[in-house]
Design an enzyme around this catalytic site. Sequence first.
Site, PDB file in Angstrom:
ATOM      1  N   VAL A  12       0.837  -1.210   0.000  1.00 17.03           N
ATOM      2  CA  VAL A  12       0.000   0.000   0.000  1.00 17.03           C
ATOM      3  C   VAL A  12       0.871   1.258   0.000  1.00 17.03           C
ATOM      4  CG1 VAL A  12      -1.905   1.221   1.122  1.00 17.03           C
ATOM      5  CG2 VAL A  12      -1.837  -1.277   1.186  1.00 17.03           C
ATOM      6  N   LYS A 100      -7.011  -1.819   9.322  1.00 17.94           N
ATOM      7  CA  LYS A 100      -8.272  -2.118  10.030  1.00 17.94           C
ATOM      8  C   LYS A 100      -8.049  -2.688  11.416  1.00 17.94           C
ATOM      9  CE  LYS A 100      -6.974  -5.099   6.988  1.00 17.94           C
ATOM     10  NZ  LYS A 100      -6.628  -4.992   5.582  1.00 17.94           N
ATOM     11  N   GLU A 124     -10.486   5.659   5.617  1.00 22.48           N
ATOM     12  CA  GLU A 124     -11.351   5.177   4.527  1.00 22.48           C
ATOM     13  C   GLU A 124     -10.848   3.851   3.937  1.00 22.48           C
ATOM     14  OE1 GLU A 124     -14.374   6.738   3.078  1.00 22.48           O
ATOM     15  OE2 GLU A 124     -14.288   4.618   2.595  1.00 22.48           O
ATOM     16  N   VAL A 127     -11.616  -0.248   5.181  1.00 20.91           N
ATOM     17  CA  VAL A 127     -12.744  -1.134   4.839  1.00 20.91           C
ATOM     18  C   VAL A 127     -13.070  -0.969   3.356  1.00 20.91           C
ATOM     19  CG1 VAL A 127     -15.150  -1.747   5.315  1.00 20.91           C
ATOM     20  CG2 VAL A 127     -13.734  -0.805   7.150  1.00 20.91           C
ATOM     21  N   ILE A 131     -13.361   1.243  -2.250  1.00 22.70           N
ATOM     22  CA  ILE A 131     -14.783   1.645  -2.230  1.00 22.70           C
ATOM     23  C   ILE A 131     -14.993   2.702  -1.142  1.00 22.70           C
ATOM     24  CG2 ILE A 131     -17.177   0.843  -1.967  1.00 22.70           C
ATOM     25  CD1 ILE A 131     -16.137  -2.026  -2.420  1.00 22.70           C
ATOM     26  N   GLU A 185      -3.377 -10.793   3.342  1.00 18.15           N
ATOM     27  CA  GLU A 185      -2.612 -10.215   4.449  1.00 18.15           C
ATOM     28  C   GLU A 185      -1.304 -10.991   4.561  1.00 18.15           C
ATOM     29  OE1 GLU A 185      -3.889  -7.536   6.527  1.00 18.15           O
ATOM     30  OE2 GLU A 185      -5.046  -7.547   4.688  1.00 18.15           O
ATOM     31  N   ASP A 196      -9.990 -10.568   9.308  1.00 15.14           N
ATOM     32  CA  ASP A 196      -9.926  -9.304   8.567  1.00 15.14           C
ATOM     33  C   ASP A 196     -11.348  -8.757   8.357  1.00 15.14           C
ATOM     34  OD1 ASP A 196      -8.350  -7.493   6.536  1.00 15.14           O
ATOM     35  OD2 ASP A 196     -10.024  -8.300   5.390  1.00 15.14           O
ATOM     36  N   LYS A 200     -13.318  -5.321   9.910  1.00 10.35           N
ATOM     37  CA  LYS A 200     -13.971  -4.360   9.006  1.00 10.35           C
ATOM     38  C   LYS A 200     -15.444  -4.171   9.381  1.00 10.35           C
ATOM     39  CE  LYS A 200     -10.820  -5.275   5.158  1.00 10.35           C
ATOM     40  NZ  LYS A 200     -10.556  -6.158   4.014  1.00 10.35           N
TER      41      LYS A 200
HETATM   42  N1  HSE Z   1      -6.359  -8.938   2.805  1.00  7.06           N
HETATM   43  C1  HSE Z   1      -7.364  -7.955   2.579  1.00  7.06           C
HETATM   44  C2  HSE Z   1      -8.380  -8.516   1.594  1.00  7.06           C
HETATM   45  C3  HSE Z   1      -6.735  -6.712   2.038  1.00  7.06           C
HETATM   46  O1  HSE Z   1      -8.085  -9.538   0.986  1.00  7.06           O
HETATM   47  O2  HSE Z   1      -9.459  -7.974   1.456  1.00  7.06           O
HETATM   48  C4  HSE Z   1      -7.640  -5.532   2.012  1.00  7.06           C
HETATM   49  O3  HSE Z   1      -8.053  -5.186   3.294  1.00  7.06           O
END
Ligand code: HSE
Length: 405
Positions: A12, A100, A124, A127, A131, A185, A196, A200
Amino acid sequence: MANIAIMGYGTVGSGVVDVLRINQALINQRAEEEINIKYVLDLREFPGDPVEQVLIHDFEQIVNDPEVEIVVEVMGGIEPAYTFVKRCLLAGKSAVTSNKALVASHGTELLSIAKEQKVNFLFEASVGGGIPIIRNLKECLTADRIEEVTGILNGTTNYMMTKMFYDGADYEEVLKEAQDKGYAESNPEADVEGQDACRKIAILSSIITGKEVDFEEIHTEGITKITKEDMMYAKEMRMTIKLLASAKRQNDQVCAMVSPVLLGQEHPLYSVNDVFNAIFVRGNVLGDAMFYGSGAGKLPTASAVMVDVIEAVKHKSENIMAVWTEEQAQLIPRSDTTKRYFVRIKGKQEELQERLIREFGKITFVTVQSLTEECGFITEELSEIMFERKATKFPEIIHMIRVEG
Ligand code: HSE
């Protein structure tokens, strides 16, 4: 000029640098100021990379530099991200994160510090990847009481479920592909075990209730038990299987859960495939709305990070993110929630049906021609506790998948 520091030069972080390079002119125009990357913090060296000029290894340089007004935390994980973000907020810098886990664990405190310091803590990208769901819930749907948010919030598992459904692919093989594409991840357990998605939906639940939703209270199941055979049954029923994260309000309480779910073709999330995420929102006056887009990956996530950076530049010294308070939201215990259940069970329908009907009442049998040693059935709506009580009487049960709708 607005100086920013990027903490973490992974997928990222490097995406944020790319987004700024690709769209620098229009980003500056929209921020009404030139955005300059003053530092990139990472433990590693990047010889030959353009960020080499601004690469640093010591966080103290960022927190002690009054010229840095905004920090972008894209390291992931709780520590040192939490300490770094907290110290930057306390030092009067705004913080933007895609993390997150950090927001779900410490968001309440970090939001409150940001408010006290008259800066912003924005997330932002935490999550739904690219989007814009947080901003929509917080700023656009403010005339509504949001009754439900149900989403496909994990790109990795959605990619895996899609490949398993359409290609009959093997679990391990598709996980490897998702990792290679940079969706997963660093610890894939966070994706496949549903953690994850849990974090979220905790964030979205906190936004819609205005109270803190403790992610540890959300019942979470991942996709590790989903097999090719389950997908065969799903096809037989003209359904598919998705990892859904949902928050539904009932009076002042919330029912939140993450689990694999069988969806019929008429469900709006049925056709959300590959790495895409989608969030279905139901408002009391709006009715239904859907938000759809790239839920993971370098540039979509970095795009959402940059939106927050622009927002932070435009609102220096003004806190705009009063999202939820320290008050704890009340979660409805999973055992009290009601659903229909699809069950796979060893044995033949003719041998089992009398016992099953006696226990579960009206059920609908499903058989897959090639699976000769077992059968499946769908129950009527039952509470989770009632289902479990009945299911314990059948040691032959292979497993259960909840049915939506
Ligand atoms: N590992 C997460 C996914 C990355 O696959 O959605 C984005 O949060």
